[in-house]
Write an enzyme that holds these catalytic residues in place. Structure first.
Site, PDB file in Angstrom:
ATOM      1  N   LYS A 145       0.848  -1.206   0.000  1.00 55.09           N
ATOM      2  CA  LYS A 145       0.000   0.000   0.000  1.00 55.09           C
ATOM      3  C   LYS A 145       0.879   1.252   0.000  1.00 55.09           C
ATOM      4  CE  LYS A 145      -3.825  -2.396   2.117  1.00 55.09           C
ATOM      5  NZ  LYS A 145      -4.474  -2.896   3.320  1.00 55.09           N
TER       6      LYS A 145
ATOM      7  N   GLN B  51      -4.783  -1.925   9.553  1.00 56.11           N
ATOM      8  CA  GLN B  51      -4.632  -3.213   8.880  1.00 56.11           C
ATOM      9  C   GLN B  51      -5.241  -4.339   9.723  1.00 56.11           C
ATOM     10  OE1 GLN B  51      -3.315  -3.679   5.705  1.00 56.11           O
ATOM     11  NE2 GLN B  51      -4.154  -5.729   6.000  1.00 56.11           N
TER      12      GLN B  51
ATOM     13  N   ASP C  11     -11.655   2.430   3.987  1.00 58.37           N
ATOM     14  CA  ASP C  11     -11.972   0.998   3.929  1.00 58.37           C
ATOM     15  C   ASP C  11     -13.481   0.771   3.826  1.00 58.37           C
ATOM     16  OD1 ASP C  11      -9.888  -0.774   3.806  1.00 58.37           O
ATOM     17  OD2 ASP C  11      -9.544  -0.849   5.981  1.00 58.37           O
TER      18      ASP C  11
END
Ligand code: NDP
Length: 304
Positions: A51, A95, A118
């Site tokens: 990422k 994460q 997200d």
């Protein structure tokens, strides 16, 4: 049979992001993404690294926070509170999975919904369910929808079966594809471990999505001739002949079903690369929205 090339489509998503970032930069803003990793799970580390790399390639300001596995819930909440306040940060991602002592739900709730790239915060889940614009949709389902769109695979009126009902993949994808409008308007069935006669349910699908988490679970008994198959699964299976001692396979038995499909995603190289590309896209969108810039102006006027 058409192979759906997620690498190529993700490159085109990233190209769009590049143009949008330039558009934003001409208006004095630059997107920023904060990725928080708690603990030292090797797979999570690898995801976070990739990422960060993609952010650098695109010129997205990237904040990587690697915290020890002993970080407490309160410490993590404190970090999120400061990232919520940080004007240079448009997107925040913690994460998954965090260590067991961290309550993931509380963490998701703490993230400012306008920075929740997200798409896991209840505000964004509700916006998706209510078909309200401006919310954030989880990256993997968004990537699946983009693949269908890119290959001109019609969803309107089609029967879609999604195997898997997680909040990360199955449920949001079902909501996306049943929503009114282009790349939606499908008749969606969501199947799971309690579904009776799963093969029978799947055989009804014009578009079959596998998000199960079991290697090569979906076989030829599940796939109708001429169906489109989207394999979300990423599973490591032991392979002594492979350099790393394992290889990646999907939730679909590719060799068994490919010949009967109209189109199918491979693993790797299908849905996987789309997830990170859509994360970048969501980050750019967050930056634009937080500053009141309409990215639609870019398509109308070109770069200016
Ligand atoms: P979850 O474990 O959260 O959900 C799995 C779903 O599959 C559940 O709804 C479960 O049903 C269902 N299921 C399990 N066993 C069966 C069965 N025997 N028959 C029918 N349904 C079953 O997984 P995720 O949604 O997080 O991930 C799914 C897959 O996608 C995994 O392989 C994961 O690695 C991959 N993934 C890939 C991403 C990418 O970027 N490409 C991103 C995220 C995930 P129930 O609810 O009843 O337990």
């Amino acid at each position: 049979m058409q192979l759906i090339d997620g690498k190529a489509v993700s490159s085109s998503v990233l190209e769009d992001c590049r143009a949008q970032i330039e558009f934003l930069s001409n208006r004095g803003c630059s997107p920023g993404l904060a990725v928080v990793l708690v603990g030292d799970d090797p797979a999570s580390r690898a995801y976070v690294r990739s990422k960060e790399r993609t952010c650098h390639e695109l010129g997205i300001h990237s904040v990587k926070m690697e915290l020890s596995a002993e970080t407490t819930q309160d410490e993590l909440l404190g970090i999120i509170a400061s990232l919520n306040q940080d004007e240079d940060v448009d997107g925040i991602l913690v994460q998954s999975p965090p260590p067991a002592h961290i309550d993931e739900r509380a963490i998701i709730l703490a993230i400012d919904p306008s920075k929740d790239v997200d798409g896991f915060h209840p505000v964004n889940v509700a916006k998706l369910a209510l078909e309200e614009p401006g919310g954030f949709v989880p990256c993997t389902p968004l990537g699946c929808q983009r693949l269908l769109g890119h290959y001109g695979i019609e969803t309107r009126g089609r029967r879609v079966v999604v195997v898997g009902r997680s909040m990360i993949v199955g449920k949001p994808l079902a909501m996306l594809l049943m929503a009114r409008g282009d790349l939606g308007d499908a008749t969606v069935t969501v199947a799971h471990s309690r579904t009776d006669d799963l093969p029978g349910v799947c055989l009804d699908a014009d578009i079959l999505v596998a998000a199960v988490g079991i290697p090569e679970f979906i076989g030829k008994d599940h796939v109708k001739e001429g169906a489109v198959v989207i394999d979300v699964g990423i599973n490591r299976v032991e392979d002594k002949g492979a350099k790393k001692g394992y290889r990646l396979v999907g939730d679909v038995n590719f060799d068994e079903v490919a010949s009967r499909c109209r189109a199918i995603t491979p693993v790797p190289g299908g849905v996987g690369p789309m997830t990170i590309a859509m994360l970048m896209s969501n980050t750019v969108k967050a930056c634009a929205q937080r500053r009141g810039i309409d990215l639609a102006d870019l398509t109308e006027t070109g770069l200016s």
